[in-house]
Design an enzyme around this catalytic site. Sequence first.
Site, PDB file in Angstrom:
ATOM      1  N   GLU A 207      94.028  -2.268 -53.730  1.00  0.00           N
ATOM      2  CA  GLU A 207      92.911  -1.385 -54.026  1.00  0.00           C
ATOM      3  C   GLU A 207      91.602  -2.151 -53.914  1.00  0.00           C
ATOM      4  O   GLU A 207      91.587  -3.376 -53.757  1.00  0.00           O
ATOM      5  CB  GLU A 207      93.076  -0.767 -55.425  1.00  0.00           C
ATOM      6  CG  GLU A 207      94.313   0.112 -55.551  1.00  0.00           C
ATOM      7  CD  GLU A 207      94.452   0.758 -56.914  1.00  0.00           C
ATOM      8  OE1 GLU A 207      93.675   0.402 -57.819  1.00  0.00           O
ATOM      9  OE2 GLU A 207      95.324   1.615 -57.075  1.00  0.00           O
ATOM     10  N   HIS A 327      83.952   6.741 -61.183  1.00  0.00           N
ATOM     11  CA  HIS A 327      84.904   6.598 -60.084  1.00  0.00           C
ATOM     12  C   HIS A 327      84.267   7.186 -58.837  1.00  0.00           C
ATOM     13  O   HIS A 327      83.722   8.293 -58.871  1.00  0.00           O
ATOM     14  CB  HIS A 327      86.214   7.321 -60.398  1.00  0.00           C
ATOM     15  CG  HIS A 327      87.349   6.853 -59.548  1.00  0.00           C
ATOM     16  ND1 HIS A 327      87.444   7.183 -58.209  1.00  0.00           N
ATOM     17  CD2 HIS A 327      88.424   6.080 -59.818  1.00  0.00           C
ATOM     18  CE1 HIS A 327      88.537   6.632 -57.708  1.00  0.00           C
ATOM     19  NE2 HIS A 327      89.136   5.949 -58.666  1.00  0.00           N
ATOM     20  N   ARG A 382      84.276  -0.661 -57.277  1.00  0.00           N
ATOM     21  CA  ARG A 382      83.911   0.726 -57.547  1.00  0.00           C
ATOM     22  C   ARG A 382      82.413   0.933 -57.753  1.00  0.00           C
ATOM     23  O   ARG A 382      81.868   1.953 -57.339  1.00  0.00           O
ATOM     24  CB  ARG A 382      84.674   1.230 -58.784  1.00  0.00           C
ATOM     25  CG  ARG A 382      86.156   1.401 -58.525  1.00  0.00           C
ATOM     26  CD  ARG A 382      86.869   1.849 -59.772  1.00  0.00           C
ATOM     27  NE  ARG A 382      88.290   2.072 -59.501  1.00  0.00           N
ATOM     28  CZ  ARG A 382      89.171   2.419 -60.420  1.00  0.00           C
ATOM     29  NH1 ARG A 382      88.788   2.594 -61.673  1.00  0.00           N
ATOM     30  NH2 ARG A 382      90.432   2.603 -60.105  1.00  0.00           N
ATOM     31  N   HIS A 443      84.291   7.937 -65.343  1.00  0.00           N
ATOM     32  CA  HIS A 443      85.711   7.587 -65.295  1.00  0.00           C
ATOM     33  C   HIS A 443      86.166   6.665 -66.414  1.00  0.00           C
ATOM     34  O   HIS A 443      87.209   6.894 -67.013  1.00  0.00           O
ATOM     35  CB  HIS A 443      86.004   6.933 -63.947  1.00  0.00           C
ATOM     36  CG  HIS A 443      87.442   6.580 -63.721  1.00  0.00           C
ATOM     37  ND1 HIS A 443      88.457   7.530 -63.731  1.00  0.00           N
ATOM     38  CD2 HIS A 443      88.046   5.385 -63.469  1.00  0.00           C
ATOM     39  CE1 HIS A 443      89.614   6.927 -63.492  1.00  0.00           C
ATOM     40  NE2 HIS A 443      89.399   5.640 -63.344  1.00  0.00           N
ATOM     41  N   ARG A 478      84.906  -2.706 -64.193  1.00  0.00           N
ATOM     42  CA  ARG A 478      86.364  -2.901 -64.230  1.00  0.00           C
ATOM     43  C   ARG A 478      86.938  -2.957 -62.820  1.00  0.00           C
ATOM     44  O   ARG A 478      86.694  -2.087 -61.996  1.00  0.00           O
ATOM     45  CB  ARG A 478      87.030  -1.767 -65.011  1.00  0.00           C
ATOM     46  CG  ARG A 478      88.557  -1.848 -65.005  1.00  0.00           C
ATOM     47  CD  ARG A 478      89.158  -0.795 -65.901  1.00  0.00           C
ATOM     48  NE  ARG A 478      88.965   0.548 -65.396  1.00  0.00           N
ATOM     49  CZ  ARG A 478      89.791   1.163 -64.543  1.00  0.00           C
ATOM     50  NH1 ARG A 478      90.843   0.528 -64.057  1.00  0.00           N
ATOM     51  NH2 ARG A 478      89.564   2.403 -64.165  1.00  0.00           N
TER      52      ARG A 478
END
Length: 660
Positions: A207, A327, A382, A443, A478
């Site tokens: 990811e 997100h 992100r 998110h 994060r």
Amino acid sequence: MMTSIAPGNSKLHFGQTFYRGQGCKQPYWVSSVAVPRCMKKDLSWSDACSLIIFFRSYGVSKAFWINGLQNLHLHTNQKWKPRRTSISSSLRDGSAKYFDFAVIGSGVAGLRYALEVARHGTVAVITKAEPHESNTNYAQGGVSAVLCPSDSVESHMHDTIVAGAYLCDEETVKVVCTEGPDRVRELIAMGASFDHGEDGNLHLAREGGHSHHRIVHAADMTGREIERALLEAVDKDPNIFMFEHHFAVDLLTSQDGSDTICYGVDTFNTATQEVVRFISTVILLASGGAGHIYPTTTNPPVATGDGIAMAHRAQAVISNMEFVQFHPTALADEGLPIRPTNARENAFLITEAVRGDGGILYNLGMERFMPFYDDRAELAPRDVVARSIDDQLKKRIDRYVLLDISHKPRQKVLAHFPNIAAECLRHGLDMTKQPIPVVPAAHYMCGGVRAGLQGETNVRGLYVAGEVACTGLHGANRLASNSLLEALVFARRAVQPSVDHMKSSHIDHSASDAWPKPVMPISLGSAVLNNIICRTREVRKELQSIMWKYVGIVRSTTRLKTAEKKIGELELEWESFLFQNGWEPTMVGLEACEMRNLFCCAKLVVSSALARQESRGLHYTVDFPFVVESKRLPTVIFPGSPVNGTWSSRQLHRPQVCST
């Protein structure tokens, strides 16, 4: 509000005593208000941290003593029998529920912890809705862990720190990345089923922000699979009692000198409208985040910041609340061929793994834009991707962008993302042939209740794990799939100190009477209550609108101050409406208590954002667009002296002083 900047680093860990009388440097002045040159209760981390906000009081009561509460020991109510469903109870007869351990929240952190401490005593798991209704259940991507020979703990640490904009606590990062693989293996041993490749080994996805394939997953429903396995284990454990539809109102605390001690929690059963008090020497707060301070969030409806607000009212230290992760890719309903007939309670998440598997982002002109913003393109962290999409939407005056993975083999797409494919098909879109309309949505809270390496807080007897906690792992942003990992690691690390605290403590049944009891507002009548509920829901939407408009992905000092002013005015207007309709400070109700917590969390976010005069990670402000090395420090918020607290920002329970 007072703000101070003092020298230090980002260490998060507590010493044996949280407050110590250490010297303070010359204060930094803001709005003509200065921090005292030396604080009576200076925060003590392993190295002094900095950037401290003296926030308005959230319920600091006078010091008091409760006879017999210094040495506690729990007694189990022997009439209870193990059962999977919640046990109906009330305080109408003055009784309370006594447990060795109480867990608030039924996500991965709460359940994993409960299963461990249940070996040492009775456990109450208190959950706001059904046990499965948690952020864990909605987690699609997976759990990041070093399980491939070509990967390394050092690489995982590096990726985490880079994504966190170098604000992460390195010791925490090392602990999580090192212990993570064993925590995943424990899940597998408990029956969690993850995807395997043709070679029989775990299929590891990649990811954004990760340099290796290290994401353990169960298709695109990993959280659901983990929740299933943990709930089945909990169901079989005779020492764990599940209390469904119990909303946690406030922690029950007392003061012992400079120490705040937690002895339980007041809840109310939203199904029966009865108040239930839990007395326990150990509380694990695992209540999730606060996504619903924004109008669009991937979080379930229960994520209203209850744990963060409740801990703040109980004098727990809060940290890094300015870092709200949006997100980049939630499903944009207005871009679907067939729009949902009813508005969603929470946005449908399109997992990071779609981009990790080769998904490409385009604007509505079918121009690929990510390479212009970052060399990592769609695999950037992100915060970078969310800001890039936000910039595209504003420049082009579009409502969404497109995420395309139709160039990948159909069977591979369907195998990896069956849940997303099914949701898209329900609305007339085939993701194997068409791009998916996506838009950023709130998110994850990277900030929360400040925790040490064992999940401990500055409140004795109170531990935290999961999204409600700020352990220092995430820093300013994060890294994808590190949330479930952190929850697993800290739930496990909190076990031994919790057991030690329980065994060294004692409590008797008279302790329950030391705090005033909340009451349900039945006396107001159904018509008045309906008016209060309707107005509260309107206020909730107004608050969410303010947060999105002024405290979103890109910020400015002017907009943050506007938000601060508007939120304060809205809160006062709402409170006036409540009290004019007969509401009392001791009354509790679902909508009102959630609104109280949403206001609290929104103000914590705004105050923290105003204090950080740089752009780092998830906090980007046009007034300070660059990273400033001297400001690479955590934001810390704690209650100060009482200052005109209102109902929505004050601890409900103020026990009377008892003689010793």
